[in-house]
Motif scaffolding. Sequence first.
Motif, PDB file in Angstrom:
ATOM      1  N   UNK A   1       0.808  -1.198   0.000  1.00 55.94           N
ATOM      2  CA  UNK A   1       0.000   0.000   0.000  1.00 55.94           C
ATOM      3  C   UNK A   1       0.853   1.264   0.000  1.00 55.94           C
ATOM      4  N   UNK A   2       2.030   1.239   0.562  1.00 54.48           N
ATOM      5  CA  UNK A   2       2.838   2.439   0.628  1.00 54.48           C
ATOM      6  C   UNK A   2       3.648   2.683  -0.636  1.00 54.48           C
ATOM      7  N   UNK A   3       3.701   1.732  -1.541  1.00 49.39           N
ATOM      8  CA  UNK A   3       4.496   1.930  -2.741  1.00 49.39           C
ATOM      9  C   UNK A   3       3.792   2.847  -3.742  1.00 49.39           C
ATOM     10  N   UNK A   4       2.479   2.943  -3.692  1.00 45.94           N
ATOM     11  CA  UNK A   4       1.735   3.808  -4.602  1.00 45.94           C
ATOM     12  C   UNK A   4       2.125   5.276  -4.467  1.00 45.94           C
ATOM     13  N   UNK A   5       2.088   5.844  -3.251  1.00 45.87           N
ATOM     14  CA  UNK A   5       2.497   7.229  -3.092  1.00 45.87           C
ATOM     15  C   UNK A   5       3.971   7.464  -3.425  1.00 45.87           C
ATOM     16  N   UNK A   6       4.819   6.498  -3.141  1.00 49.85           N
ATOM     17  CA  UNK A   6       6.244   6.651  -3.446  1.00 49.85           C
ATOM     18  C   UNK A   6       6.467   6.669  -4.953  1.00 49.85           C
ATOM     19  N   UNK A   7       5.733   5.853  -5.687  1.00 51.26           N
ATOM     20  CA  UNK A   7       5.853   5.848  -7.146  1.00 51.26           C
ATOM     21  C   UNK A   7       5.348   7.173  -7.715  1.00 51.26           C
ATOM     22  N   UNK A   8       4.213   7.655  -7.214  1.00 48.86           N
ATOM     23  CA  UNK A   8       3.669   8.923  -7.698  1.00 48.86           C
ATOM     24  C   UNK A   8       4.620  10.080  -7.397  1.00 48.86           C
ATOM     25  N   UNK A   9       5.119  10.155  -6.164  1.00 48.53           N
ATOM     26  CA  UNK A   9       6.037  11.240  -5.797  1.00 48.53           C
ATOM     27  C   UNK A   9       7.333  11.140  -6.593  1.00 48.53           C
ATOM     28  N   UNK A  10       7.861   9.947  -6.752  1.00 51.72           N
ATOM     29  CA  UNK A  10       9.084   9.773  -7.524  1.00 51.72           C
ATOM     30  C   UNK A  10       8.910  10.196  -8.967  1.00 51.72           C
ATOM     31  N   UNK A  11       7.788   9.828  -9.558  1.00 51.26           N
ATOM     32  CA  UNK A  11       7.524  10.213 -10.950  1.00 51.26           C
ATOM     33  C   UNK A  11       7.365  11.723 -11.077  1.00 51.26           C
ATOM     34  N   UNK A  12       6.634  12.328 -10.148  1.00 53.07           N
ATOM     35  CA  UNK A  12       6.408  13.774 -10.210  1.00 53.07           C
ATOM     36  C   UNK A  12       7.720  14.544 -10.055  1.00 53.07           C
ATOM     37  N   UNK A  13       8.507  14.195  -9.059  1.00 55.69           N
ATOM     38  CA  UNK A  13       9.775  14.894  -8.837  1.00 55.69           C
ATOM     39  C   UNK A  13      10.753  14.668  -9.990  1.00 55.69           C
ATOM     40  N   UNK A  14      10.818  13.446 -10.485  1.00 59.47           N
ATOM     41  CA  UNK A  14      11.754  13.134 -11.572  1.00 59.47           C
ATOM     42  C   UNK A  14      11.370  13.862 -12.857  1.00 59.47           C
ATOM     43  N   UNK A  15      10.104  13.835 -13.217  1.00 54.37           N
ATOM     44  CA  UNK A  15       9.661  14.520 -14.427  1.00 54.37           C
ATOM     45  C   UNK A  15       9.844  16.034 -14.311  1.00 54.37           C
ATOM     46  N   UNK A  16       9.511  16.596 -13.152  1.00 51.35           N
ATOM     47  CA  UNK A  16       9.672  18.034 -12.967  1.00 51.35           C
ATOM     48  C   UNK A  16      11.142  18.426 -13.027  1.00 51.35           C
ATOM     49  N   UNK A  17      12.002  17.677 -12.352  1.00 55.81           N
ATOM     50  CA  UNK A  17      13.428  17.988 -12.350  1.00 55.81           C
ATOM     51  C   UNK A  17      14.044  17.884 -13.734  1.00 55.81           C
ATOM     52  N   UNK A  18      13.704  16.837 -14.463  1.00 58.08           N
ATOM     53  CA  UNK A  18      14.242  16.660 -15.809  1.00 58.08           C
ATOM     54  C   UNK A  18      13.742  17.760 -16.743  1.00 58.08           C
ATOM     55  N   UNK A  19      12.470  18.108 -16.658  1.00 59.76           N
ATOM     56  CA  UNK A  19      11.925  19.166 -17.509  1.00 59.76           C
ATOM     57  C   UNK A  19      12.544  20.520 -17.173  1.00 59.76           C
TER      58      UNK A  19
END
Length: 65
Positions: free
Chosen positions: A1-19
């Motif tokens: 259950x805790x991996x869902x928020x970690x995946x979402x946060x990781x994707x958001x931070x990674x995409x924002x940082x790369x962009x």
Amino acid sequence: MESGPAIFAGAAFTLFGAALLCWTGVRVRYGEPVAAGVAPRTAAVLTGLFGAGSLLLGIWCFGRL
């Protein structure tokens, strides 16, 4: 259950940082201002630091899975 928020946060931070890093690189390459009303070098350095920090934070979130 805790991996869902970690995946979402990781994707958001990674995409924002790369962009943010790509956008800053393009603006600096063409000699256009990165931020209005700020010295060009200061804006480029701070934007690069925040982009790299966000990218690293996203990678850290993915590493917590």
